[in-house]
Enzyme design. Structure first.
Site, PDB file in Angstrom:
ATOM      1  CG  HIS A 156      -2.043  -1.005   1.112  1.00 46.66           C
ATOM      2  ND1 HIS A 156      -2.692  -1.509   2.214  1.00 46.66           N
ATOM      3  CD2 HIS A 156      -2.574  -1.657   0.053  1.00 46.66           C
ATOM      4  CE1 HIS A 156      -3.594  -2.395   1.825  1.00 46.66           C
ATOM      5  NE2 HIS A 156      -3.541  -2.505   0.517  1.00 46.66           N
ATOM      6  CB  THR A 160      -3.977  -8.437   8.191  1.00 44.78           C
ATOM      7  OG1 THR A 160      -4.893  -7.859   7.244  1.00 44.78           O
ATOM      8  CG2 THR A 160      -3.767  -9.899   7.847  1.00 44.78           C
ATOM      9  CB  SER A 161      -9.269  -7.352   9.843  1.00 44.43           C
ATOM     10  OG  SER A 161      -9.173  -6.476   8.707  1.00 44.43           O
ATOM     11  CG  ASN A 218      -5.624 -11.099  14.543  1.00 47.34           C
ATOM     12  OD1 ASN A 218      -6.054 -10.470  15.501  1.00 47.34           O
ATOM     13  ND2 ASN A 218      -5.717 -10.666  13.285  1.00 47.34           N
ATOM     14  CD  GLU A 265     -10.657  -9.510  17.520  1.00 44.68           C
ATOM     15  OE1 GLU A 265     -11.101  -9.462  18.672  1.00 44.68           O
ATOM     16  OE2 GLU A 265     -10.908  -8.662  16.653  1.00 44.68           O
TER      17      GLU A 265
HETATM   18  N1  APR Z   1      -0.939  -8.444  17.565  1.00 44.35           N
HETATM   19  C1  APR Z   1      -1.568  -9.158  16.596  1.00 44.35           C
HETATM   20  N2  APR Z   1      -2.697  -8.749  15.976  1.00 44.35           N
HETATM   21  C2  APR Z   1      -3.201  -7.552  16.365  1.00 44.35           C
HETATM   22  C3  APR Z   1      -2.606  -6.746  17.366  1.00 44.35           C
HETATM   23  C4  APR Z   1      -1.425  -7.243  17.977  1.00 44.35           C
HETATM   24  N3  APR Z   1      -0.777  -6.557  18.946  1.00 44.35           N
HETATM   25  N4  APR Z   1      -3.364  -5.625  17.524  1.00 44.35           N
HETATM   26  C5  APR Z   1      -4.389  -5.726  16.650  1.00 44.35           C
HETATM   27  N5  APR Z   1      -4.296  -6.887  15.958  1.00 44.35           N
HETATM   28  C6  APR Z   1      -5.166  -7.377  14.886  1.00 44.35           C
HETATM   29  C7  APR Z   1      -6.632  -7.058  15.048  1.00 44.35           C
HETATM   30  O1  APR Z   1      -7.293  -8.076  15.788  1.00 44.35           O
HETATM   31  C8  APR Z   1      -7.102  -7.042  13.585  1.00 44.35           C
HETATM   32  O2  APR Z   1      -7.493  -8.341  13.159  1.00 44.35           O
HETATM   33  O3  APR Z   1      -4.758  -6.721  13.706  1.00 44.35           O
HETATM   34  C9  APR Z   1      -5.851  -6.636  12.803  1.00 44.35           C
HETATM   35  C10 APR Z   1      -5.910  -5.234  12.253  1.00 44.35           C
HETATM   36  O4  APR Z   1      -6.921  -5.206  11.272  1.00 44.35           O
HETATM   37  P1  APR Z   1      -7.235  -3.836  10.514  1.00 44.35           P
HETATM   38  O5  APR Z   1      -7.346  -2.727  11.495  1.00 44.35           O
HETATM   39  O6  APR Z   1      -8.370  -4.101   9.569  1.00 44.35           O
HETATM   40  O7  APR Z   1      -5.900  -3.538   9.668  1.00 44.35           O
HETATM   41  P2  APR Z   1      -5.461  -4.209   8.300  1.00 44.35           P
HETATM   42  O8  APR Z   1      -5.956  -5.605   8.200  1.00 44.35           O
HETATM   43  O9  APR Z   1      -4.005  -3.976   8.151  1.00 44.35           O
HETATM   44  O10 APR Z   1      -6.243  -3.289   7.226  1.00 44.35           O
HETATM   45  C11 APR Z   1      -5.950  -3.518   5.871  1.00 44.35           C
HETATM   46  O11 APR Z   1      -7.262  -1.594   5.298  1.00 44.35           O
HETATM   47  O12 APR Z   1      -7.833   0.525   5.853  1.00 44.35           O
HETATM   48  C12 APR Z   1      -7.095  -0.207   4.980  1.00 44.35           C
HETATM   49  O13 APR Z   1      -5.153   0.433   3.840  1.00 44.35           O
HETATM   50  C13 APR Z   1      -5.625   0.116   5.114  1.00 44.35           C
HETATM   51  O14 APR Z   1      -3.731  -1.386   5.000  1.00 44.35           O
HETATM   52  C14 APR Z   1      -5.001  -1.186   5.599  1.00 44.35           C
HETATM   53  C15 APR Z   1      -6.001  -2.221   5.129  1.00 44.35           C
END
Ligand code: APR
Length: 248
Positions: free
Chosen positions: A124, A193-194, A218, A220
């Protein structure tokens, strides 16, 4: 509904890494939360405060640049204050010791590189790099005065971070590099990542099509845990990855 992935321990993850010669990591915002950068969709995440369609879509940026720069300035302050956490360092160490071929990151915070990782695919883009939205000319960050945003290039175009806004395509080189890594790995670590955003969310499916084992790290379970992960390591990446590394 497919059964949920099998929960494993950091020690078991070390064994899985040892048994797979071509390991790749796909990381998301969760790996940087322990560096002080909020993720997007957890409670208190960025999209609870900023509507992504109003603040992170390319059309919103072009139509209301001053408004979008409010988010850009906040993200820049957060990212420039952030430092790599033990999860970033663990992945850099895995690469240095030959256990990790590369990282595909959805994050734009440059923390993998700051931790010493060499093969990083910035799926990204990178929020510390600034370019003109019109002529793509490069504008070094230190030449920009964010208090005067929105900022314009000499060609008249808007200056922007070199990141992929919603509504934009993944840079072809990043797409090709990510597919190359995903198709040739035999173990994909999906960390923080979600799995909600395409096309990054297709990467685990590509790896699995090419017979890779998928391990999710993750706090969860996510949609990936129930659909395609083989193993699930529950907890914070900053705690669990160093524990797995210690066993290698
Ligand atoms: N360790 C492991 N997992 C974690 C932690 C941690 N300390 N803290 C949060 N998480 C997990 C959450 O449970 C969630 O599943 O990280 C994930 C974050 O998910 P998102 O907030 O959706 O972020 P991401 O998946 O990177 O989003 C993808 O969406 O908004 C766009 O461009 C943006 O790159 C981003 C993309």
């Amino acid at each position: 509904m497919k059964a949920k992935a099998k929960e494993i321990t950091p020690q078991e993850l070390a064994g899985i890494i040892r048994r797979h010669p071509r390991v790749v990591a796909l990381t998301g915002a969760g790996i940087s939360v322990e560096s002080g950068i909020p993720d997007f969709r957890s409670a208190g995440g960025l999209w609870e405060r900023f509507d992504p369609m109003e603040y992170a879509h390319i059309q919103a940026f072009r139509r209301h640049p001053a408004k979008v720069w409010q988010l850009l300035k906040e993200m820049d302050e957060t990212i420039t204050r952030a430092r790599p956490n033990p999860a970033h360092y663990a992945l850099a160490e895995l690469e240095a010791r030959g256990f990790l071929a590369g990282i595909i990151t959805q994050n734009v915070d440059n923390l993998h590189q700051a931790a010493g990782s060499k093969r990083v695919v910035e799926y990204h883009g990178n929020a510390l790099v600034f370019v003109c939205d019109n002529c793509r000319g490069h504008h070094p960050r230190e030449t920009l005065d964010f208090s005067r945003s929105p900022l314009y290039c000499l060609c008249g175009g808007l200056i922007r971070p070199d990141v992929v806004f919603f509504g934009e395509a993944i840079p072809p080189a990043a797409q090709a590099d990510a597919e190359e890594l995903a198709q040739h790995c035999d173990l994909l670590l999906v960390i923080g990542t979600s799995g909600e955003v395409a096309p990054a969310s297709y990467i685990p499916a590509i790896a699995k099509e090419w017979h890779a084992v998928i391990v999710e790290v993750n706090l969860e379970p996510t949609r990936l845990t129930f659909s395609l992960a083989h193993h699930f390591l529950r907890g914070s990446a900053g705690k669990l990855l160093p524990l797995a590394l210690k066993e290698l």
